[in-house]
Write a protein that holds these residues in place. Structure first.
Motif, PDB file in Angstrom:
ATOM      1  N   VAL A  72       0.934  -1.207   0.197  1.00 60.55           N
ATOM      2  CA  VAL A  72       0.062   0.071   0.075  1.00 60.55           C
ATOM      3  C   VAL A  72       0.795   1.173   0.025  1.00 60.55           C
ATOM      4  O   VAL A  72       0.403   2.366  -0.659  1.00 60.55           O
ATOM      5  CB  VAL A  72      -0.908  -0.099   1.238  1.00 60.55           C
ATOM      6  CG1 VAL A  72      -1.669   1.379   1.449  1.00 60.55           C
ATOM      7  CG2 VAL A  72      -1.943  -1.094   1.023  1.00 60.55           C
ATOM      8  N   SER A  96      -6.003 -13.630   2.315  1.00 63.20           N
ATOM      9  CA  SER A  96      -6.957 -13.057   1.305  1.00 63.20           C
ATOM     10  C   SER A  96      -6.765 -11.509   1.120  1.00 63.20           C
ATOM     11  O   SER A  96      -6.789 -10.898   0.075  1.00 63.20           O
ATOM     12  CB  SER A  96      -8.604 -13.273   1.670  1.00 63.20           C
ATOM     13  OG  SER A  96      -8.693 -14.788   1.701  1.00 63.20           O
ATOM     14  N   ARG A 100      -5.676  -9.455  -2.171  1.00 65.76           N
ATOM     15  CA  ARG A 100      -6.592  -8.304  -2.589  1.00 65.76           C
ATOM     16  C   ARG A 100      -5.769  -7.212  -2.835  1.00 65.76           C
ATOM     17  O   ARG A 100      -5.969  -6.338  -3.825  1.00 65.76           O
ATOM     18  CB  ARG A 100      -7.646  -8.017  -1.748  1.00 65.76           C
ATOM     19  CG  ARG A 100      -8.686  -7.103  -2.270  1.00 65.76           C
ATOM     20  CD  ARG A 100     -10.160  -6.991  -1.449  1.00 65.76           C
ATOM     21  NE  ARG A 100      -9.886  -7.273   0.191  1.00 65.76           N
ATOM     22  CZ  ARG A 100     -10.038  -8.657   0.888  1.00 65.76           C
ATOM     23  NH1 ARG A 100     -10.555  -9.744   0.099  1.00 65.76           N
ATOM     24  NH2 ARG A 100     -10.014  -8.792   2.057  1.00 65.76           N
ATOM     25  N   VAL A 101      -5.013  -6.743  -1.799  1.00 62.40           N
ATOM     26  CA  VAL A 101      -4.109  -5.641  -2.398  1.00 62.40           C
ATOM     27  C   VAL A 101      -3.390  -5.625  -3.410  1.00 62.40           C
ATOM     28  O   VAL A 101      -3.189  -4.715  -4.192  1.00 62.40           O
ATOM     29  CB  VAL A 101      -3.119  -5.539  -0.924  1.00 62.40           C
ATOM     30  CG1 VAL A 101      -2.243  -4.414  -1.210  1.00 62.40           C
ATOM     31  CG2 VAL A 101      -3.999  -5.200   0.445  1.00 62.40           C
ATOM     32  N   CYS A 102      -2.618  -6.703  -3.662  1.00 63.71           N
ATOM     33  CA  CYS A 102      -2.103  -7.027  -5.010  1.00 63.71           C
ATOM     34  C   CYS A 102      -2.931  -6.783  -6.294  1.00 63.71           C
ATOM     35  O   CYS A 102      -2.386  -6.198  -6.989  1.00 63.71           O
ATOM     36  CB  CYS A 102      -1.330  -8.197  -5.136  1.00 63.71           C
ATOM     37  SG  CYS A 102       0.002  -8.856  -3.953  1.00 63.71           S
ATOM     38  N   ASP A 103      -4.072  -7.120  -6.266  1.00 62.84           N
ATOM     39  CA  ASP A 103      -5.129  -7.028  -7.204  1.00 62.84           C
ATOM     40  C   ASP A 103      -5.473  -5.626  -7.423  1.00 62.84           C
ATOM     41  O   ASP A 103      -5.566  -4.982  -8.473  1.00 62.84           O
ATOM     42  CB  ASP A 103      -6.177  -7.983  -6.976  1.00 62.84           C
ATOM     43  CG  ASP A 103      -5.991  -9.448  -7.244  1.00 62.84           C
ATOM     44  OD1 ASP A 103      -4.842  -9.779  -7.747  1.00 62.84           O
ATOM     45  OD2 ASP A 103      -6.870 -10.375  -6.900  1.00 62.84           O
ATOM     46  N   VAL A 104      -5.688  -4.980  -6.077  1.00 63.81           N
ATOM     47  CA  VAL A 104      -6.402  -3.691  -6.302  1.00 63.81           C
ATOM     48  C   VAL A 104      -5.138  -2.725  -6.836  1.00 63.81           C
ATOM     49  O   VAL A 104      -5.446  -1.741  -7.553  1.00 63.81           O
ATOM     50  CB  VAL A 104      -6.627  -2.997  -4.966  1.00 63.81           C
ATOM     51  CG1 VAL A 104      -6.964  -1.630  -4.955  1.00 63.81           C
ATOM     52  CG2 VAL A 104      -8.040  -3.684  -4.287  1.00 63.81           C
ATOM     53  N   LEU A 105      -4.143  -3.034  -6.111  1.00 62.42           N
ATOM     54  CA  LEU A 105      -2.827  -1.955  -6.761  1.00 62.42           C
ATOM     55  C   LEU A 105      -2.291  -2.285  -8.238  1.00 62.42           C
ATOM     56  O   LEU A 105      -1.205  -1.903  -8.470  1.00 62.42           O
ATOM     57  CB  LEU A 105      -1.869  -1.960  -5.671  1.00 62.42           C
ATOM     58  CG  LEU A 105      -2.580  -1.269  -4.327  1.00 62.42           C
ATOM     59  CD1 LEU A 105      -1.318  -1.202  -3.153  1.00 62.42           C
ATOM     60  CD2 LEU A 105      -2.874   0.174  -4.425  1.00 62.42           C
ATOM     61  N   ASN A 106      -2.471  -3.470  -8.678  1.00 60.02           N
ATOM     62  CA  ASN A 106      -1.865  -4.212  -9.784  1.00 60.02           C
ATOM     63  C   ASN A 106      -0.490  -4.427  -9.427  1.00 60.02           C
ATOM     64  O   ASN A 106       0.399  -4.286 -10.393  1.00 60.02           O
ATOM     65  CB  ASN A 106      -2.038  -3.256 -10.956  1.00 60.02           C
ATOM     66  CG  ASN A 106      -2.223  -3.763 -12.409  1.00 60.02           C
ATOM     67  OD1 ASN A 106      -2.725  -4.984 -12.306  1.00 60.02           O
ATOM     68  ND2 ASN A 106      -1.696  -3.044 -13.237  1.00 60.02           N
TER      69      ASN A 106
END
Length: 132
Positions: A72, A96, A100-106
């Motif tokens: 983040v 999870s 999710r953070v990896c997905d949101v921040l690409n």
């Protein structure tokens, strides 16, 4: 020259040997990176492969959340998290959240050896281009 790629290395207990062997096979690439790992994984990587690894707490004690916080804050470029999909993890919500953070921040995230290999190809390209 750009700064070293920052890579988080995480592995569930049944996947730690796989991660150590994978890193060993790609040792020169990982030596050129700034490495972070959850507690036990980082300890094994340091002891077995003589790598400099910045460690956080172990996963069940909040290490996954600490890595997520670094993501983040923009302090991590890649995550290799060899998960054991067949064993229940008591800290599954933390896992999870990290994914999710990896997905949101690409942020590139490898959860198995095949995608980890693809990330290493990208790391090699980045390292090669940073030398020119």
């Amino acid at each position: 020259m750009m700064e070293k790629p920052k890579v988080a290395l995480i592995a569930h207990d049944k996947k730690k040997i796989d991660l150590i062997m994978f890193v060993k096979e790609n040792l020169e690439t990982f030596k050129a990176c700034e490495l972070y790992a959850t507690g036990t994984t980082g300890k094994f990587l340091s002891e077995k492969l003589k790598l400099i690894v910045n460690t956080v707490h172990s996963g069940p004690l909040g290490g996954d959340i600490q890595i997520g916080s670094m993501l983040v804050e923009g302090r991590m470029d890649f995550v290799i998290f060899l998960r054991d999909p067949l064993t229940a993890q008591p800290h599954e919500p933390d896992i999870s959240a990290l994914m999710r953070v990896c997905d949101v921040l690409n942020i590139p995230l490898a959860t198995n050896l095949a995608t980890a290999e693809a990330l290493v190809v990208e790391l090699k390209s980045i390292l090669k281009n940073s030398k020119t």
